[in-house]
Design an enzyme around this catalytic site. Sequence first.
Site, PDB file in Angstrom:
ATOM      1  N   HIS A 126       0.855  -1.177   0.000  1.00 29.59           N
ATOM      2  CA  HIS A 126       0.000   0.000   0.000  1.00 29.59           C
ATOM      3  C   HIS A 126       0.895   1.233   0.000  1.00 29.59           C
ATOM      4  O   HIS A 126       2.124   1.142   0.116  1.00 29.59           O
ATOM      5  CB  HIS A 126      -0.933   0.007   1.209  1.00 29.59           C
ATOM      6  CG  HIS A 126      -2.127  -0.885   1.040  1.00 29.59           C
ATOM      7  ND1 HIS A 126      -3.111  -0.640   0.107  1.00 29.59           N
ATOM      8  CD2 HIS A 126      -2.494  -2.021   1.685  1.00 29.59           C
ATOM      9  CE1 HIS A 126      -4.042  -1.576   0.181  1.00 29.59           C
ATOM     10  NE2 HIS A 126      -3.692  -2.440   1.128  1.00 29.59           N
ATOM     11  N   ASP A 156      -0.179   7.002  -3.436  1.00 30.99           N
ATOM     12  CA  ASP A 156      -1.344   6.707  -4.265  1.00 30.99           C
ATOM     13  C   ASP A 156      -1.646   7.811  -5.270  1.00 30.99           C
ATOM     14  O   ASP A 156      -1.810   7.548  -6.465  1.00 30.99           O
ATOM     15  CB  ASP A 156      -2.584   6.502  -3.385  1.00 30.99           C
ATOM     16  CG  ASP A 156      -2.652   5.110  -2.779  1.00 30.99           C
ATOM     17  OD1 ASP A 156      -1.820   4.256  -3.145  1.00 30.99           O
ATOM     18  OD2 ASP A 156      -3.540   4.872  -1.945  1.00 30.99           O
TER      19      ASP A 156
END
Length: 379
Positions: A126, A156
Amino acid sequence: MGPLSGYRVIELAGLGPCPMAGMILADMGAEVICIDRGGNPPALYGQDISRRGKKSIVVNLKSEEGRKALMKLIASADVLIEGFRPGVTEKLGIGPEDCQAVNPALVYGRMTGWGQTGPLAQNAGHDINYISITGALHAIGVKGQKPVVPMNLVGDFGGGTMFLVSGVLAALLEAKNSGKGQVVDAAMVDGATNLMWMCHSFHASKMWDFNERGVNMLDGGAFYYDTYETKDGKYVAIGAIEPQFFMTLVEKGGLDPEIFNLETQNDMDQWEEKKAILTEVMKEKTRDEWCALLEHTDACFSPVLSAYEAFDYPHNQERDVYIELDGYKQPAPAPRFSRTKSEVAHGQRPSGHDTRVVLEDLGLSSDDIQTLIDQGAVQ
């Protein structure tokens, strides 16, 4: 009509950075068709703002007939974006080679954390993991304390979405000249590393310590570039780097010029002492009182707002920074164009809402579409 009006983008449904890329392209006027896999869309919550402006069709990618229908759609597209692990779309028969065989001009955008190659390429991860190997996570935090997680903005969206979008747009420009598409390998590791460019410049100029956090000019180490608590328990942000802005802060804020002056502003040995003094000074007034003194000056001062407060902040209201859609306030499209203005065509649509319309646009008859539905190839 936005600047990408007339372009068709296929988005293979997923989470996070790839959907945001699709949202930005849709905001800019592209026809973005989200390929869902049945059931509810893959969202972490009921309202998924990233699905605004997009069409939704449900295709069974494991069905041969479903794959054929998707390939027919891909043949009509300009861009495909996906965020699976490397090799997944190849196994489904919709990898870059498969797609470019039916559409040589297709731009194939791939969004991953680690990239398409390398020893970590197949690992789960992540945002926090991707930025941890770039130096970015290590650099964020208070001196002597553990690194601070910057939400999932750096990997992200900053290092992921924005580099995917810029890569896709560049490849579209090149394809317009060459008639040939290509693969865009957008990796959050690569993007986050590029976001560190200024830190690397400072380090090369011996103005940044890579070994420590919270001791450098832009990481909260400098007393004139940090956040401070006010009398009412709220916070303000100060970024008075340049001499003229620093002196505006001193003069307009009523700071002691014997302590806060240009001669010692960048004496790093005095930063901690000056920060301690400024911490106490800022607690003498409420946030609103400091705003009244400094907000409309060149002191590089601003209140630290919650998201709720940001909705009603005068500057944001005047510029329509937020819009309301589907009963929710959300960010308005950005950037802004003078002639081909971006806009949100519609809110989130249910999964499969546009299956029939999209397939009809490809030339399939009602009977053909019904056959695909009966076969479970589409929904």
